[in-house]
Design a protein around this motif. Structure first.
Motif, PDB file in Angstrom:
ATOM      1  N   ASP A 157      24.071   4.579 -44.690  1.00 35.14           N
ATOM      2  CA  ASP A 157      24.571   5.002 -43.380  1.00 35.14           C
ATOM      3  C   ASP A 157      24.702   6.524 -43.317  1.00 35.14           C
ATOM      4  OD1 ASP A 157      25.937   4.772 -40.830  1.00 35.14           O
ATOM      5  OD2 ASP A 157      27.789   5.176 -41.941  1.00 35.14           O
ATOM      6  N   ASN A 158      25.332   7.088 -44.340  1.00 33.00           N
ATOM      7  CA  ASN A 158      25.487   8.547 -44.393  1.00 33.00           C
ATOM      8  C   ASN A 158      24.146   9.258 -44.594  1.00 33.00           C
ATOM      9  OD1 ASN A 158      28.176   9.230 -43.900  1.00 33.00           O
ATOM     10  ND2 ASN A 158      28.808   8.686 -45.972  1.00 33.00           N
ATOM     11  N   PHE A 204      22.401   9.613 -41.331  1.00 29.41           N
ATOM     12  CA  PHE A 204      23.112  10.637 -40.556  1.00 29.41           C
ATOM     13  C   PHE A 204      22.738  12.038 -41.051  1.00 29.41           C
ATOM     14  CE2 PHE A 204      26.889  13.386 -41.219  1.00 29.41           C
ATOM     15  CZ  PHE A 204      27.104  13.819 -39.922  1.00 29.41           C
ATOM     16  N   LEU A 205      22.684  12.204 -42.374  1.00 35.29           N
ATOM     17  CA  LEU A 205      22.369  13.523 -42.928  1.00 35.29           C
ATOM     18  C   LEU A 205      20.941  13.952 -42.610  1.00 35.29           C
ATOM     19  CD1 LEU A 205      24.115  13.393 -46.427  1.00 35.29           C
ATOM     20  CD2 LEU A 205      24.693  14.893 -44.510  1.00 35.29           C
ATOM     21  N   THR A 249      20.969  14.897 -38.969  1.00 32.77           N
ATOM     22  CA  THR A 249      21.734  16.102 -38.686  1.00 32.77           C
ATOM     23  C   THR A 249      21.050  17.339 -39.263  1.00 32.77           C
ATOM     24  OG1 THR A 249      23.706  14.758 -38.879  1.00 32.77           O
ATOM     25  CG2 THR A 249      24.032  17.127 -38.863  1.00 32.77           C
ATOM     26  N   MET A 250      20.610  17.213 -40.500  1.00 34.68           N
ATOM     27  CA  MET A 250      20.055  18.388 -41.151  1.00 34.68           C
ATOM     28  C   MET A 250      18.649  18.709 -40.668  1.00 34.68           C
ATOM     29  SD  MET A 250      21.816  18.013 -44.912  1.00 34.68           S
ATOM     30  CE  MET A 250      21.557  19.704 -45.368  1.00 34.68           C
ATOM     31  N   ARG A 285      33.342   6.839 -43.990  1.00 37.91           N
ATOM     32  CA  ARG A 285      33.671   6.753 -42.575  1.00 37.91           C
ATOM     33  C   ARG A 285      34.396   5.461 -42.203  1.00 37.91           C
ATOM     34  NH1 ARG A 285      29.923   6.005 -37.601  1.00 37.91           N
ATOM     35  NH2 ARG A 285      28.720   4.679 -38.985  1.00 37.91           N
ATOM     36  N   LYS A 286      33.850   4.343 -42.679  1.00 42.86           N
ATOM     37  CA  LYS A 286      34.432   3.043 -42.303  1.00 42.86           C
ATOM     38  C   LYS A 286      35.831   2.883 -42.891  1.00 42.86           C
ATOM     39  CE  LYS A 286      30.021   0.963 -41.462  1.00 42.86           C
ATOM     40  NZ  LYS A 286      28.836   0.689 -42.263  1.00 42.86           N
ATOM     41  N   LEU A 344      29.350  17.641 -44.547  1.00 43.56           N
ATOM     42  CA  LEU A 344      28.961  16.944 -43.321  1.00 43.56           C
ATOM     43  C   LEU A 344      29.455  15.502 -43.304  1.00 43.56           C
ATOM     44  CD1 LEU A 344      25.304  18.194 -42.691  1.00 43.56           C
ATOM     45  CD2 LEU A 344      27.244  18.509 -41.166  1.00 43.56           C
ATOM     46  N   VAL A 345      29.290  14.790 -44.417  1.00 44.90           N
ATOM     47  CA  VAL A 345      29.728  13.387 -44.404  1.00 44.90           C
ATOM     48  C   VAL A 345      31.253  13.303 -44.355  1.00 44.90           C
ATOM     49  CG1 VAL A 345      27.639  12.463 -45.503  1.00 44.90           C
ATOM     50  CG2 VAL A 345      29.582  13.077 -46.930  1.00 44.90           C
ATOM     51  N   ARG A 354      32.274  13.948 -40.813  1.00 42.56           N
ATOM     52  CA  ARG A 354      31.954  12.768 -40.018  1.00 42.56           C
ATOM     53  C   ARG A 354      33.017  11.678 -40.231  1.00 42.56           C
ATOM     54  NH1 ARG A 354      27.607   8.331 -41.277  1.00 42.56           N
ATOM     55  NH2 ARG A 354      27.011   7.646 -39.182  1.00 42.56           N
ATOM     56  N   ILE A 379      23.333  23.138 -37.337  1.00 46.54           N
ATOM     57  CA  ILE A 379      24.086  22.375 -38.356  1.00 46.54           C
ATOM     58  C   ILE A 379      25.426  23.055 -38.615  1.00 46.54           C
ATOM     59  CG2 ILE A 379      24.154  21.484 -40.714  1.00 46.54           C
ATOM     60  CD1 ILE A 379      21.127  21.532 -40.740  1.00 46.54           C
TER      61      ILE A 379
END
Lengths: 253, 213
Positions: A155-156, A159-160, A163-164, B19-20, B66-67, B70, B106
């Motif tokens: 999942d991450n 996203f990365l 995003t990147m 995140r979860k 970033l993570v 998030r 970013i």
């Protein structure tokens, strides 16, 4: 004229080799790995300073840098006993296009341009990996993606990658700068293919070797286009059209 | 789980970019009657501060940050309704954008997330933002701060124009700048109030400057 030392980024190998083939200068050349400016701040300068410091006093009449300011990658470099010479360029695109004025003009016309040259494709094509293709989205087979999955979960990782790589989606134009060095036919095809995969507009511009030639032709160097850093001085960004300036260091090192 | 345990787990989950887990912990905390403000200031923010510290020590790099940001946002989403009822938690309004000619976001997005986490209301103008749009947005939205980002040495010079136009328009708030090629020296040269070397420093120093103003 005395012996010269050239330290240049490997993306310039074809161009410098081409101008040196027609030059009678006594010059010792080292090509340095591309991508140092993507490392943490200071890595590139540290690496180059090591090469500069390895030169003995009187061994060369000047140390030439085949670099741009490169995200401040050369900021802080110090001339010890031998002057340093570098083009007044923000990055390699100025070198490839032949002058700051031309780059400024082209940049303003279309800031969202991604530039390729034969030498760049040869040495740095892996950077294209993260440029998402509009057909497939982020490349889920790339090493970067797999590494992200391992470290952060799927999942991450998605996203990365998104995003990147997002800024690159705003790049609508792929420009192949033709410097007539290396395997131009092959790399032009490659650039076209890359552009079409990403539904980017493809454009070819004629490159110029004049800044490469001018660097290895000195002394003297035209100070409008090249910065000569006297012994004991450092390279600093000038934050204006000069791009770089030489300054006495504020701290001893 | 005790409130302390939830705060500790929240912090760890933010640091780990889970995140979860962050969302689940915030929901659980809310259900147990813990104030949203406490979940934010004792769980989410300490986690993000630790991420900022590790980033500065080079233990963490941009993907980790970033993570984590998030994950923090997933928590903020759960707490949003409650936090918005407490205007006192809002420390100010900041207009943010990447300057004209620069398409990179970013870093700018990361800073925006950090500002939100630090309690700012963020008005994000996006990328390639001309000087007049910064000025207009700051005026129209009544912002107390303007934040600018640039990734290229070719485009960072456009910050100077924005500073000049903001001053001309009598903007009284703080101007903060950042981005890979930007330095403190450059910030001083163009007359920006604040310079931040990274996203977490940006949020912290702007918060401190606003508190002092």
């Amino acid at each position: 004229m005395g012996r010269l030392r050239l330290l240049a980024c490997e993306v310039f190998k074809r161009e410098f080799d081409a101008v040196l083939a027609g030059s009678d200068r006594d010059i010792e050349v080292t090509y340095v790995a591309q991508g140092l400016h993507d490392e943490r701040a200071g890595t590139m300068a540290q690496h180059l300073q090591g090469h500069i410091d390895a030169c003995k006093p009187g061994e060369y009449c000047a140390i030439l840098l085949g670099y741009g300011l490169c995200n401040n990658g050369i900021a802080g470099l110090r001339a010890r006993h031998t002057p340093l010479v570098v083009a007044r360029a923000h990055d390699c695109i100025t070198w490839f296009l032949g002058s700051r004025e031309r780059y400024d003009k082209i940049f303003k016309e279309a800031p969202g341009s991604y530039y390729l040259t034969s030498g760049w494709i040869e040495t740095a094509r892996r950077s294209l990996e993260s440029l998402p293709t509009r057909l497939s989205g982020a490349d889920t087979k790339s090493d970067t993606y797999l590494d992200f999955v391992k470290r952060f979960g799927e999942d991450n990782a998605q996203f990365l990658m998104e995003t990147m790589g997002a800024w690159k989606k705003k790049y609508g134009r792929m420009v192949f700068i033709n410097l007539k060095v290396g395997d131009t036919e092959r790399y032009r095809d490659y650039a076209k293919e890359q552009a079409s995969e990403r539904e980017m507009e493809y454009q070819e511009l004629a490159g110029s070797l004049r800044l490469f030639g001018g660097l290895v032709d000195g002394p003297p160097w035209n100070e409008e286009e090249y910065l000569v850093v006297p012994a004991g001085h450092e390279i600093h960004p000038s934050y204006d059209e000069q791009v770089v300036v030489a300054r006495r260091p504020t701290s001893a090192a | 789980m005790s409130a302390e345990e939830i705060f500790e787990k929240l912090k760890k989950s933010v640091i780990g970019g889970k995140r979860k887990d962050v969302a689940a912990l915030c929901t659980e905390g809310k259900g147990a009657g813990i104030a949203g403000k406490d979940l934010l200031t004792k769980g989410l923010l300490p986690g993000m501060e630790e991420v900022g510290r590790r980033f500065r020590c080079e233990e963490f790099y941009i993907p980790e940050v970033l993570v984590a940001a998030r994950a923090m946002h997933a928590g903020l989403e759960i707490l949003r309704d409650e936090l918005e009822k407490q205007p006192a938690a809002q420390v100010g309004k900041v207009v943010i954008g990447t300057v004209e000619g620069d398409l990179h976001d970013i870093g700018k997005n990361l800073v925006a997330m950090m500002f939100t986490g630090a309690g700012f209301e963020v008005v994000d103008l996006g990328i390639d933002v001309p000087a007049n749009r910064f000025v207009e947005a700051a005026k129209e939205r009544g912002a107390q701060a303007v934040a600018m980002s640039a990734l290229l040495t070719t485009t960072m010079v456009n910050m100077e124009k924005v500073v000049a136009e903001l001053r001309k328009a009598q903007f009284k708030g703080k101007i903060i700048i950042g981005g890979a090629p930007v330095t403190k020296e450059f910030a001083d040269k163009i007359g920006a109030d604040l310079y931040a070397a990274d996203a977490s420093e940006g949020a912290e120093s702007l918060r401190a400057a606003m508190a002092a103003a």
